[in-house]
Design an enzyme around this catalytic site. Structure first.
Site, PDB file in Angstrom:
ATOM      1  N   HIS A  85       0.829  -1.204   0.000  1.00 34.00           N
ATOM      2  CA  HIS A  85       0.000   0.000   0.000  1.00 34.00           C
ATOM      3  C   HIS A  85       0.861   1.252   0.000  1.00 34.00           C
ATOM      4  O   HIS A  85       0.939   1.967   0.991  1.00 34.00           O
ATOM      5  CB  HIS A  85      -0.955  -0.028   1.195  1.00 34.00           C
ATOM      6  N   HIS A 175      -9.698  -6.022   4.241  1.00 33.59           N
ATOM      7  CA  HIS A 175      -8.287  -5.908   3.868  1.00 33.59           C
ATOM      8  C   HIS A 175      -7.854  -7.190   3.151  1.00 33.59           C
ATOM      9  O   HIS A 175      -8.229  -8.297   3.549  1.00 33.59           O
ATOM     10  CB  HIS A 175      -7.434  -5.690   5.120  1.00 33.59           C
ATOM     11  N   GLU A 177      -5.171  -8.924   3.148  1.00 35.46           N
ATOM     12  CA  GLU A 177      -4.527  -9.965   3.960  1.00 35.46           C
ATOM     13  C   GLU A 177      -5.554 -10.723   4.788  1.00 35.46           C
ATOM     14  O   GLU A 177      -5.517 -11.955   4.877  1.00 35.46           O
ATOM     15  CB  GLU A 177      -3.461  -9.340   4.873  1.00 35.46           C
ATOM     16  N   THR A 245      -1.414  -9.156  10.318  1.00 39.11           N
ATOM     17  CA  THR A 245      -0.062  -8.969  10.858  1.00 39.11           C
ATOM     18  C   THR A 245       0.281  -7.529  11.198  1.00 39.11           C
ATOM     19  O   THR A 245       1.272  -7.278  11.880  1.00 39.11           O
ATOM     20  CB  THR A 245       0.984  -9.451   9.833  1.00 39.11           C
ATOM     21  N   CYS A 283       3.374  -9.390  13.056  1.00 41.67           N
ATOM     22  CA  CYS A 283       4.723  -9.734  12.583  1.00 41.67           C
ATOM     23  C   CYS A 283       5.772  -8.887  13.313  1.00 41.67           C
ATOM     24  O   CYS A 283       5.471  -7.812  13.823  1.00 41.67           O
ATOM     25  CB  CYS A 283       4.823  -9.564  11.076  1.00 41.67           C
ATOM     26  N   SER A 313      -2.665   1.940   4.182  1.00 38.25           N
ATOM     27  CA  SER A 313      -1.688   1.036   4.798  1.00 38.25           C
ATOM     28  C   SER A 313      -2.036   0.845   6.271  1.00 38.25           C
ATOM     29  O   SER A 313      -1.988   1.787   7.066  1.00 38.25           O
ATOM     30  CB  SER A 313      -0.280   1.627   4.657  1.00 38.25           C
ATOM     31  N   SER A 314      -2.385  -0.386   6.600  1.00 41.12           N
ATOM     32  CA  SER A 314      -2.844  -0.683   7.950  1.00 41.12           C
ATOM     33  C   SER A 314      -1.773  -0.391   8.999  1.00 41.12           C
ATOM     34  O   SER A 314      -2.041   0.190  10.047  1.00 41.12           O
ATOM     35  CB  SER A 314      -3.255  -2.146   7.989  1.00 41.12           C
ATOM     36  N   SER A 374       5.473  -0.113   4.341  1.00 39.91           N
ATOM     37  CA  SER A 374       5.405  -0.084   2.876  1.00 39.91           C
ATOM     38  C   SER A 374       5.915   1.238   2.308  1.00 39.91           C
ATOM     39  O   SER A 374       5.695   1.543   1.144  1.00 39.91           O
ATOM     40  CB  SER A 374       3.960  -0.343   2.430  1.00 39.91           C
TER      41      SER A 374
HETATM   42  S1  SF4 Z   1       7.042  -8.298   7.412  1.00 38.62           S
HETATM   43 FE1  SF4 Z   1       5.999  -6.701   6.199  1.00 38.62          FE
HETATM   44  S2  SF4 Z   1       4.966  -7.815   4.562  1.00 38.62           S
HETATM   45 FE2  SF4 Z   1       5.498  -9.312   6.127  1.00 38.62          FE
HETATM   46  S3  SF4 Z   1       3.676  -9.447   7.388  1.00 38.62           S
HETATM   47 FE3  SF4 Z   1       5.021  -7.927   8.324  1.00 38.62          FE
HETATM   48  S4  SF4 Z   1       4.331  -5.953   7.497  1.00 38.62           S
HETATM   49 FE4  SF4 Z   1       3.462  -7.581   6.178  1.00 38.62          FE
END
Ligand code: SF4
Length: 408
Positions: A85, A175, A177, A245, A283, A313-314, A374
């Site tokens: 995004h 979203h 994802e 994530t 993540c 972008s979340s 992003s």
């Molecule tokens: S590392 Fe980046 S692309 Fe992977 S889940 Fe986390 S935010 Fe998304």
């Protein structure tokens, strides 16, 4: 048999590295880092979060997109929606002749133009199971950039579904994802999901679990965010939590605790383990960026925050939320948002961009900066240059901050 599915790039890293560096690196950002992430120029102090911008998943996805263009110079190359995004990155890919397919609720319609032999890049946040099946059926070449951290969430959702647990996903049901994650649950017989956006929606589910809200009311409220045939009584008997994530870590943990408490109230401590599972699937890149901005805010000494990243972008939205609780915060999606005395920005929770006047103090200004996962460094660098330009300064004027300013 000719290979039509690629998950590890094309071994063209050395070829695309110079192009990527030229497109997305920033000398200004490098200078900020060399100065210890805090720098002064004239009466402006800039402080950059220690973790910001491109994450490992985005780095990899963008690199694979460039490798794909190199590998298939004569083929039509498509992207299932935005690769990430960020308008700058998506614009550059389009300039390379990569077509971004518009989003659609109907995957058949979305991929109607794709033919055998076309190359389709799957984005870092993945695609739904149905979309993947359609693309496989068409015989197109698939370059899958789904991030390993997203695959890890899917692994948990599969485990829940196999064991008869409904996947309760903290995420935005619309979203990409979250849609892709939710679709994984449906690959198992009886698999179900429910998406919860925030504490308010979680409170409704807790109310149902405690017997305060009826099944019909809950079904209606979550009709858009639950699996087909979702029956609260049957499908909330055992739940497993997962996250999109990039959500706000503190909110995900709060949601987890709210639900745990509701299940404990209803079933007692002895049954909790058979009824309620939770894995933190935020993540590490998202977590690191949120932690870094929290540290920066704790250190204090700032007048305002500029958060840079796509409006959809979340993880950038999550960073803006953290900042807005403490300081005037301006979420901008590119450097051109800064228009002298005015700034175009999207306030937290607002549906669109707004204009703010007098956003920058007249005299000395101490500005904190961060960027979503992003956002490439070149965009961050452009923002820094624009900020300096407001005072007739440029990057060459940046120097190490005086100790009394840093860490105030
Ligand atoms: S590392 Fe980046 S692309 Fe992977 S889940 Fe986390 S935010 Fe998304």
């Amino acid at each position: 048999m000719t290979q039509t599915y690629f998950q590890k790039g094309f071994n063209l890293k050395a070829t695309v590295a110079p192009i990527l560096a030229q497109s997305y690196a920033s000398r200004v950002v490098d200078r900020m880092k060399a100065l210890g992430y805090v720098a002064q120029a004239g009466d402006i102090t800039l402080k950059l979060a220690r973790e910001f911008g491109f994450c490992y998943g985005v780095d990899r996805a963008v690199e694979y997109a460039y490798e794909t263009r190199e590998k298939f110079p004569d083929r039509r190359v498509f992207l299932c929606g935005e690769i990430i995004h960020n308008p700058d990155v998506n614009g550059r890919l389009q300039e390379m002749g990569i077509t971004i397919l518009p989003d659609s609720k109907d995957p058949l319609l979305r991929y109607s133009d794709i033919d055998q032999g076309d190359v389709v890049i799957l984005p870092a946040f993945g695609v739904t199971v149905a979309e993947l099946q359609i693309l496989r059926g068409k015989g197109s070449v698939l370059v899958d950039t789904t991030c390993g951290s997203v695959l890890n969430v899917w692994k948990n959702v599969h485990k829940y579904a196999r064991e008869g647990f409904t996947a309760v996903i903290h995420g935005k049901h619309y979203h990409e994802e979250t849609r892709a994650t939710a679709s994984q649950a449906l690959t198992h017989p009886g698999g179900q999901y429910l998406c919860l956006r925030d504490r308010d929606e979680t409170a409704a589910v807790c109310g149902f679990v405690r017997g305060e809200i009826g099944a019909e009311a809950l079904r209606e409220r979550f009709a858009h965010a639950a699996s087909p045939g979702f029956e609260p009584e049957a499908h909330l008997a055992r739940i497993g939590l997962a996250n999109q994530t990039t959500m706000l870590m503190s909110e995900s943990l709060a949601i987890q605790e709210m639900l745990r408490a509701a299940y404990r109230d209803r079933y007692g401590e002895q049954e909790l383990a058979q009824r309620f599972h939770a894995f933190d699937t935020i993540c590490s890149a998202t977590q690191d960026r949120q932690d870094a901005v929290l540290t920066m805010l704790e250190e204090g000494g700032l007048d305002l925050m500029v958060v840079i990243g796509g409006y959809n972008s979340s993880n950038t939205q999550a960073l803006a939320r953290i900042c807005a609780e403490r300081l005037p915060t301006y979420h901008i999606n590119e450097a051109s948002c800064i228009e002298g005395a005015e700034v175009r920005h999207r306030p937290v929770g607002a549906p669109d961009e707004r204009r703010a006047e007098g956003w920058l103090p007249e005299g000395p200004a101490r500005i904190g900066l961060t960027a979503g996962a992003s956002t490439p460094n070149n965009v961050v660098g452009e923002v820094i240059k624009r900020l300096l330009g407001l005072r007739g300064l440029d990057a060459a004027d940046l120097h190490a901050a005086e100790p009394e300013v840093d860490g105030r």
